[in-house]
Design a protein around this motif. Structure first.
Motif, PDB file in Angstrom:
ATOM      1  N   HIS A  18       0.846  -1.201   0.000  1.00  0.00           N
ATOM      2  CA  HIS A  18       0.000   0.000   0.000  1.00  0.00           C
ATOM      3  C   HIS A  18       0.881   1.250   0.000  1.00  0.00           C
ATOM      4  CE1 HIS A  18      -2.494   3.169   1.842  1.00  0.00           C
ATOM      5  NE2 HIS A  18      -3.425   2.634   1.093  1.00  0.00           N
ATOM      6  N   ASP A  19       0.560   2.204  -0.875  1.00  0.00           N
ATOM      7  CA  ASP A  19       1.352   3.436  -0.944  1.00  0.00           C
ATOM      8  C   ASP A  19       1.002   4.325   0.236  1.00  0.00           C
ATOM      9  OD1 ASP A  19       2.826   5.653  -1.566  1.00  0.00           O
ATOM     10  OD2 ASP A  19       1.602   6.260  -3.279  1.00  0.00           O
ATOM     11  N   SER A  20       1.862   4.305   1.216  1.00  0.00           N
ATOM     12  CA  SER A  20       1.592   5.088   2.420  1.00  0.00           C
ATOM     13  C   SER A  20       2.552   6.264   2.520  1.00  0.00           C
ATOM     14  CB  SER A  20       1.701   4.182   3.641  1.00  0.00           C
ATOM     15  OG  SER A  20       2.968   3.568   3.656  1.00  0.00           O
ATOM     16  N   SER A  21       2.996   6.780   1.366  1.00  0.00           N
ATOM     17  CA  SER A  21       3.963   7.867   1.376  1.00  0.00           C
ATOM     18  C   SER A  21       3.368   9.157   1.942  1.00  0.00           C
ATOM     19  CB  SER A  21       4.499   8.106  -0.036  1.00  0.00           C
ATOM     20  OG  SER A  21       3.435   8.379  -0.917  1.00  0.00           O
ATOM     21  N   LEU A  22       2.050   9.325   1.859  1.00  0.00           N
ATOM     22  CA  LEU A  22       1.431  10.542   2.357  1.00  0.00           C
ATOM     23  C   LEU A  22       1.359  10.566   3.884  1.00  0.00           C
ATOM     24  CD1 LEU A  22      -1.450  10.917  -0.231  1.00  0.00           C
ATOM     25  CD2 LEU A  22       0.753  12.078  -0.183  1.00  0.00           C
ATOM     26  N   CYS A  23       0.955   9.472   4.486  1.00  0.00           N
ATOM     27  CA  CYS A  23       0.889   9.415   5.947  1.00  0.00           C
ATOM     28  C   CYS A  23       0.896   7.958   6.382  1.00  0.00           C
ATOM     29  CB  CYS A  23      -0.354  10.132   6.456  1.00  0.00           C
ATOM     30  SG  CYS A  23      -1.893   9.352   5.970  1.00  0.00           S
ATOM     31  N   PRO A  24       1.368   7.703   7.594  1.00  0.00           N
ATOM     32  CA  PRO A  24       1.357   6.330   8.106  1.00  0.00           C
ATOM     33  C   PRO A  24      -0.079   5.825   8.255  1.00  0.00           C
ATOM     34  CG  PRO A  24       2.764   7.754   9.438  1.00  0.00           C
ATOM     35  CD  PRO A  24       1.989   8.644   8.511  1.00  0.00           C
ATOM     36  N   VAL A  25      -0.287   4.528   7.973  1.00  0.00           N
ATOM     37  CA  VAL A  25      -1.628   3.944   8.028  1.00  0.00           C
ATOM     38  C   VAL A  25      -1.638   2.654   8.830  1.00  0.00           C
ATOM     39  CG1 VAL A  25      -2.365   4.888   5.802  1.00  0.00           C
ATOM     40  CG2 VAL A  25      -1.354   2.611   5.896  1.00  0.00           C
ATOM     41  N   PHE A  26      -2.838   2.291   9.285  1.00  0.00           N
ATOM     42  CA  PHE A  26      -3.115   0.957   9.774  1.00  0.00           C
ATOM     43  C   PHE A  26      -3.816   0.242   8.634  1.00  0.00           C
ATOM     44  CE2 PHE A  26      -2.938   3.062  13.937  1.00  0.00           C
ATOM     45  CZ  PHE A  26      -2.191   2.138  14.655  1.00  0.00           C
ATOM     46  N   SER A  27      -3.324  -0.928   8.260  1.00  0.00           N
ATOM     47  CA  SER A  27      -4.066  -1.739   7.295  1.00  0.00           C
ATOM     48  C   SER A  27      -4.811  -2.775   8.130  1.00  0.00           C
ATOM     49  CB  SER A  27      -3.138  -2.403   6.281  1.00  0.00           C
ATOM     50  OG  SER A  27      -2.191  -3.216   6.910  1.00  0.00           O
ATOM     51  N   ILE A  28      -6.120  -2.742   8.045  1.00  0.00           N
ATOM     52  CA  ILE A  28      -6.971  -3.554   8.906  1.00  0.00           C
ATOM     53  C   ILE A  28      -7.699  -4.578   8.059  1.00  0.00           C
ATOM     54  CG2 ILE A  28      -8.874  -3.522  10.563  1.00  0.00           C
ATOM     55  CD1 ILE A  28      -8.194  -0.517  10.988  1.00  0.00           C
ATOM     56  N   GLU A  29      -7.537  -5.863   8.406  1.00  0.00           N
ATOM     57  CA  GLU A  29      -8.295  -6.921   7.757  1.00  0.00           C
ATOM     58  C   GLU A  29      -9.301  -7.430   8.768  1.00  0.00           C
ATOM     59  OE1 GLU A  29      -6.592  -9.688   4.643  1.00  0.00           O
ATOM     60  OE2 GLU A  29      -4.834  -9.216   5.857  1.00  0.00           O
ATOM     61  N   ILE A  30     -10.579  -7.391   8.395  1.00  0.00           N
ATOM     62  CA  ILE A  30     -11.653  -7.809   9.283  1.00  0.00           C
ATOM     63  C   ILE A  30     -12.234  -9.118   8.763  1.00  0.00           C
ATOM     64  CG2 ILE A  30     -13.874  -7.183  10.315  1.00  0.00           C
ATOM     65  CD1 ILE A  30     -13.141  -4.225   9.726  1.00  0.00           C
ATOM     66  N   PHE A  31     -12.241 -10.141   9.598  1.00  0.00           N
ATOM     67  CA  PHE A  31     -12.826 -11.440   9.280  1.00  0.00           C
ATOM     68  C   PHE A  31     -14.060 -11.590  10.167  1.00  0.00           C
ATOM     69  CE2 PHE A  31      -8.425 -11.716   8.225  1.00  0.00           C
ATOM     70  CZ  PHE A  31      -8.342 -12.542   7.121  1.00  0.00           C
ATOM     71  N   ALA A  32     -15.248 -11.653   9.572  1.00  0.00           N
ATOM     72  CA  ALA A  32     -16.480 -11.765  10.357  1.00  0.00           C
ATOM     73  C   ALA A  32     -17.233 -13.027   9.977  1.00  0.00           C
ATOM     74  CB  ALA A  32     -17.366 -10.541  10.142  1.00  0.00           C
ATOM     75  N   SER A  33     -17.596 -13.785  10.972  1.00  0.00           N
ATOM     76  CA  SER A  33     -18.393 -14.988  10.784  1.00  0.00           C
ATOM     77  C   SER A  33     -19.708 -14.767  11.534  1.00  0.00           C
ATOM     78  CB  SER A  33     -17.643 -16.202  11.330  1.00  0.00           C
ATOM     79  OG  SER A  33     -18.395 -17.372  11.144  1.00  0.00           O
ATOM     80  N   ILE A  34     -20.735 -14.370  10.802  1.00  0.00           N
ATOM     81  CA  ILE A  34     -22.031 -14.056  11.400  1.00  0.00           C
ATOM     82  C   ILE A  34     -22.936 -15.270  11.238  1.00  0.00           C
ATOM     83  CG2 ILE A  34     -23.983 -12.433  11.377  1.00  0.00           C
ATOM     84  CD1 ILE A  34     -21.242 -11.207  12.168  1.00  0.00           C
ATOM     85  N   ALA A  35     -23.608 -15.657  12.304  1.00  0.00           N
ATOM     86  CA  ALA A  35     -24.396 -16.895  12.341  1.00  0.00           C
ATOM     87  C   ALA A  35     -25.372 -17.022  11.176  1.00  0.00           C
ATOM     88  CB  ALA A  35     -25.134 -17.002  13.663  1.00  0.00           C
ATOM     89  N   CYS A  36     -26.042 -15.930  10.799  1.00  0.00           N
ATOM     90  CA  CYS A  36     -27.039 -16.024   9.740  1.00  0.00           C
ATOM     91  C   CYS A  36     -26.426 -16.167   8.345  1.00  0.00           C
ATOM     92  CB  CYS A  36     -27.982 -14.824   9.788  1.00  0.00           C
ATOM     93  SG  CYS A  36     -27.155 -13.247   9.545  1.00  0.00           S
ATOM     94  N   HIS A  37     -25.120 -15.911   8.190  1.00  0.00           N
ATOM     95  CA  HIS A  37     -24.488 -15.970   6.869  1.00  0.00           C
ATOM     96  C   HIS A  37     -23.852 -17.325   6.577  1.00  0.00           C
ATOM     97  CE1 HIS A  37     -23.968 -11.339   6.544  1.00  0.00           C
ATOM     98  NE2 HIS A  37     -25.184 -11.688   6.881  1.00  0.00           N
ATOM     99  N   HIS A  38     -23.496 -18.100   7.581  1.00  0.00           N
ATOM    100  CA  HIS A  38     -22.877 -19.414   7.449  1.00  0.00           C
ATOM    101  C   HIS A  38     -21.561 -19.392   6.676  1.00  0.00           C
ATOM    102  CE1 HIS A  38     -26.439 -21.079   9.235  1.00  0.00           C
ATOM    103  NE2 HIS A  38     -27.185 -20.523   8.292  1.00  0.00           N
ATOM    104  N   SER A  39     -20.909 -18.254   6.612  1.00  0.00           N
ATOM    105  CA  SER A  39     -19.590 -18.167   5.981  1.00  0.00           C
ATOM    106  C   SER A  39     -18.842 -16.990   6.593  1.00  0.00           C
ATOM    107  CB  SER A  39     -19.717 -17.982   4.466  1.00  0.00           C
ATOM    108  OG  SER A  39     -20.302 -16.734   4.175  1.00  0.00           O
TER     109      SER A  39
END
Length: 192
Positions: A18-39
């Protein structure tokens, strides 16, 4: 009513592409397993470090991603709190002071885990298996053995790293993930 657990942690590694030359970043990956979605659904977002440590400025960006994932609005505050706690902790660590990109993994899923029979019957998706990171094991990685085969992972060997940062022999984890979508060490859930 279903109860959910949410965890957030920083993973070690090099700054990403990721080009973060402008400012430092957090790269956040969210993994969600919601009961009604089954995936498991996955979203990735980049937030400037100075914004993420201030809850009010990052709420809308994260809430929007969670809504896209089908996460109930009642869980947004819990997820946000975990992310901000993790971000503040990461920012206080000396080795992160000059990093342009600090990766964070967030998992959200039912507090009651599926039965062992259900877990054993579900392998990870081909896309999830294909997205494993290939790493060359070096002395500073603190990897001693592959917990699947119980053999030593020697320096210089190319291994596979899961999103939860655990490292295994490539052939061992590929075989494992064909049968189960859970990390053998921490039970991190890969998409099915």
């Amino acid at each position: 009513m279903s109860y959910y657990q949410c965890e957030a942690w920083q993973i070690e590694g090099e700054d990403s592409e990721h080009d973060s030359s402008l400012c430092p970043v957090f790269s956040i990956e969210i993994f969600a397993s919601i009961a009604c979605h089954h995936s498991t659904t996955i979203q990735r977002l980049f937030l400037p470090q100075d914004q993420l440590t201030q809850a009010s400025t990052s709420w809308s960006a994260i809430s929007s991603k969670l809504s896209q994932m089908g996460v109930p609005f009642t869980l947004h505050a819990t997820v946000m709190q975990k992310i901000i706690e993790c971000a503040r902790s990461a920012m206080s660590e000396t080795h992160n002071k000059k990093r342009k990109n600090i990766p964070i993994i967030v998992t959200l899923g039912p507090a009651r885990s599926p039965s062992e029979d259900e877990e054993a019957a579900r392998g990870a998706s081909k896309g999830a298996i294909g997205s494993l990171k290939n790493v060359e094991v070096e002395g500073n990685m603190r990897v001693e053995q592959c917990v699947i085969c119980l053999e030593e992972i020697v320096d210089g060997v190319e291994a596979s790293q899961m999103p939860c940062s655990h490292v295994y022999h490539q052939e061992c984890i590929l075989s494992w993930l064909e049968k189960s979508n859970l990390c053998p060490l921490c039970r991190f859930q890969m998409p099915t």
